[in-house]
Design an enzyme around this catalytic site. Structure first.
Site, PDB file in Angstrom:
ATOM      1  N   ALA A 115       0.845  -1.200   0.000  1.00  0.00           N
ATOM      2  CA  ALA A 115       0.000   0.000   0.000  1.00  0.00           C
ATOM      3  C   ALA A 115       0.876   1.244   0.000  1.00  0.00           C
ATOM      4  O   ALA A 115       2.049   1.199   0.366  1.00  0.00           O
ATOM      5  CB  ALA A 115      -0.937   0.016   1.206  1.00  0.00           C
ATOM      6  N   PHE A 116       0.296   2.360  -0.400  1.00  0.00           N
ATOM      7  CA  PHE A 116       1.109   3.553  -0.653  1.00  0.00           C
ATOM      8  C   PHE A 116       1.795   4.087   0.591  1.00  0.00           C
ATOM      9  O   PHE A 116       2.765   4.828   0.483  1.00  0.00           O
ATOM     10  CB  PHE A 116       0.243   4.648  -1.310  1.00  0.00           C
ATOM     11  CG  PHE A 116      -0.341   5.655  -0.364  1.00  0.00           C
ATOM     12  CD1 PHE A 116      -1.545   5.424   0.270  1.00  0.00           C
ATOM     13  CD2 PHE A 116       0.324   6.844  -0.106  1.00  0.00           C
ATOM     14  CE1 PHE A 116      -2.086   6.353   1.147  1.00  0.00           C
ATOM     15  CE2 PHE A 116      -0.209   7.793   0.769  1.00  0.00           C
ATOM     16  CZ  PHE A 116      -1.420   7.539   1.403  1.00  0.00           C
ATOM     17  N   LYS A 117       1.301   3.709   1.768  1.00  0.00           N
ATOM     18  CA  LYS A 117       1.913   4.262   2.981  1.00  0.00           C
ATOM     19  C   LYS A 117       3.367   3.822   3.147  1.00  0.00           C
ATOM     20  O   LYS A 117       4.141   4.500   3.818  1.00  0.00           O
ATOM     21  CB  LYS A 117       1.066   3.919   4.185  1.00  0.00           C
ATOM     22  CG  LYS A 117      -0.306   4.585   4.064  1.00  0.00           C
ATOM     23  CD  LYS A 117      -1.079   4.621   5.325  1.00  0.00           C
ATOM     24  CE  LYS A 117      -2.354   5.444   5.155  1.00  0.00           C
ATOM     25  NZ  LYS A 117      -3.290   4.866   4.147  1.00  0.00           N
ATOM     26  N   ASP A 118       3.742   2.719   2.506  1.00  0.00           N
ATOM     27  CA  ASP A 118       5.158   2.321   2.523  1.00  0.00           C
ATOM     28  C   ASP A 118       6.053   3.408   1.928  1.00  0.00           C
ATOM     29  O   ASP A 118       7.214   3.535   2.317  1.00  0.00           O
ATOM     30  CB  ASP A 118       5.374   1.050   1.695  1.00  0.00           C
ATOM     31  CG  ASP A 118       4.758  -0.182   2.340  1.00  0.00           C
ATOM     32  OD1 ASP A 118       4.735  -0.257   3.584  1.00  0.00           O
ATOM     33  OD2 ASP A 118       4.310  -1.073   1.586  1.00  0.00           O
ATOM     34  N   MET A 121       6.577   5.695   4.880  1.00  0.00           N
ATOM     35  CA  MET A 121       6.953   5.062   6.143  1.00  0.00           C
ATOM     36  C   MET A 121       8.334   4.428   6.083  1.00  0.00           C
ATOM     37  O   MET A 121       9.080   4.450   7.054  1.00  0.00           O
ATOM     38  CB  MET A 121       5.903   4.016   6.481  1.00  0.00           C
ATOM     39  CG  MET A 121       5.714   3.817   7.932  1.00  0.00           C
ATOM     40  SD  MET A 121       5.001   5.239   8.767  1.00  0.00           S
ATOM     41  CE  MET A 121       3.262   4.917   8.550  1.00  0.00           C
TER      42      MET A 121
END
Ligand SMILES: *Cc1c(COP(=O)(O)O)cnc(C)c1O
Length: 475
Positions: A115-118, A121
């Site tokens: 997911a794009f939060k990687d 993060m």
């Protein structure tokens, strides 16, 4: 570069002073005191940096405009450690795929948790390790997740020296795949806490703990929620990378459609646009939780209660208030901190809403800042997933489907529309099966994760119990 609070606190702070912080002490959000301007020559140079060097080098170019308290060589090394083909699957890191006439998908979903939060993060993990090591300090990260933030944070921080993660999530509301991703981690520095409530109860607990300044100081509590400025900054980079892939010249315009929840992703697009990236429209796509669509259509911002927050098949967008939205409103109001503080403080506390429809500044949201919006429902999601599959052989996840549905309503002739692909379909397999009658493909490293032993503690929605647990495990 100094940072200020949207509610007026002007104490000079540089990047590393706010790196480990969430809200500013006055309850506002941090923003740079100005947006560095990228002229045509710089844009042309960055295009080369991305195509001929790497995404990591482009990230360094963008970040170094905002970070002047980490030596350049160290910052470049951190970017290079973070954005590798090994971690993100391809050399482009955020490859663009053509969907149909004028419509493109930018894949932000090839990192460790799909997911794009990687994207942000993973960088944060390396920045935290660097800064904590430099200071000889420890940090206990307390977070709230409806799915993707939590797993992205845990995969970024697992095994990192000096960091513990306490991650709250709404009990039973994440997809089985998401639960398995998070709860199967056996690292001693990772703590999963399932709260009996919805995502906003989790967010309220994080706020309550963070507002207890004595506890926060004693236990060195930090956050990685989407209000963290470093996360937002990391996301600015892929708007540039998307632009360089969708265009061949630097005077072309591009629009982006962003599946939105807490307004973190699209706020990074706003920052890129303020820096001078030629973005025509920033299209905010919401699901049934249409707080943001309502604002951009009507000028009324109305937070929902827990009972009005729908549990949807694009759950990472299930929000009742959009925690990054204050950043945009601050800019929209000409950076009037007093007015921003009043709207997001007393006005929301008293009325649960504010109304800018009669304010001439509201018209600038679309006019000057390029914001438009739209909404997608479960039925739209299913239809869009089916349509992309049957016409293009393209399988998209539920959040991305919300984006594609709304993007199609805002196409402009001659302006490429880039939809940000925020997750892979495997994360939300149940809805894919409902739409297509078949299971999405599963990357080899995730085969069988639902059967792994789970490490998670269920707790009522009470900040005191979460505090007690943290105190116990920080000895
Ligand atoms: C977090 C998330 C979103 C929403 O992003 P915001 O920054 O909260 O607007 C959309 N899609 C997916 C898959 C996400 O994980």
């Amino acid at each position: 570069m100094n940072y200020l609070s949207t509610r007026g606190d002007h104490t000079p702070r540089r990047f590393c002073d706010i790196l480990l912080e969430g809200l500013a002490p006055d309850g506002g959000l941090y923003l740079p005191e100005r947006y560095p301007q990228v002229d045509a020559a710089t844009l042309a140079r960055w295009r080369k940096v991305y195509h001929e060097q790497s995404y990591a080098d482009l990230a360094f170019e963008v970040l170094s405009l905002y970070i002047d308290d980490i030596p350049a060589a160290d910052l470049r090394a951190i970017c290079q450690k973070t954005y590798t083909a090994e971690v993100f699957g391809t050399g482009e890191i955020v490859p663009l795929r053509h969907v149909e006439n004028g419509l493109w998908l930018e894949a932000l979903s090839n990192g460790p948790t799909l997911a794009f939060k990687d994207m942000a993060m993973q960088l944060l993990g390396h920045l935290f390790e660097y800064e904590l090591g430099r200071r000889g300090e420890q940090l206990n990260i307390l977070g709230a997740t409806s799915g993707d933030t939590g797993s992205a944070a845990e995969y970024a921080m697992r095994g990192k020296a000096g960091v513990r993660v306490f991650m709250t999530s709404p009990h039973g509301r994440m997809s089985p795949f998401q639960q398995a991703q998070m709860f199967s981690l056996q690292d001693a520095n990772i703590h999963n806490i399932a709260i009996e409530g919805v995502f906003d109860d989790c967010q309220d607990i994080v706020k309550a703990v963070s507002n207890d300044l004595e506890f926060k100081r004693k236990y060195k509590i930090g956050t990685v929620n989407s209000i963290n400025w470093a996360r937002l900054l990391a996301q600015v980079v892929y708007y540039f990378a998307g632009y360089f892939q969708a265009t061949t010249k630097d005077d072309q315009q591009v629009s982006f459609t962003v599946p939105s929840g807490n307004f973190g992703n699209v706020c990074a697009g706003h920052v890129a646009r303020m820096m001078g990236l030629p973005i025509a429209q920033l299209v905010v796509a919401t699901n049934e939780n249409d707080v943001l669509d309502e604002f951009f259509r009507t000028g009324v911002y109305r937070v929902r209660g827990s009972a009005d927050t729908h549990e949807t098949s694009s759950p990472s967008m299930d929000i009742s208030k959009a925690s990054n939205f204050e950043r945009f409103v601050f800019d929209l109001l000409g950076r009037d901190a007093g007015r921003t503080a009043d709207l997001f403080g007393p006005q929301l506390a008293k009325h649960g809403r504010f109304d800018l429809s009669a304010d001439p500044l509201f018209a600038q949201a679309a006019g000057r800042y390029g914001f438009v919006s739209g909404k997608s429902t479960h039925a739209d999601r299913l239809a869009t997933i089916r349509d992309c599959w049957s016409r293009h052989g393209l399988m998209i996840d539920t959040h991305t489907a919300d984006g594609v549905k709304v993007a199609r309503e805002h196409l402009q002739a001659g302006v490429p529309m880039v939809v940000l692909e925020t997750a892979l379909p495997i994360k939300f397999a149940g809805t894919i099966v409902e739409a297509l009658g078949r299971e999405p493909e599963r990357p080899a490293k995730f085969v069988g994760i639902e059967d792994l032993p789970k490490r998670v503690l269920v707790m009522p929605a009470q900040a005191d119990q979460v505090k007690a647990y943290i105190a116990q495990h920080c000895a």
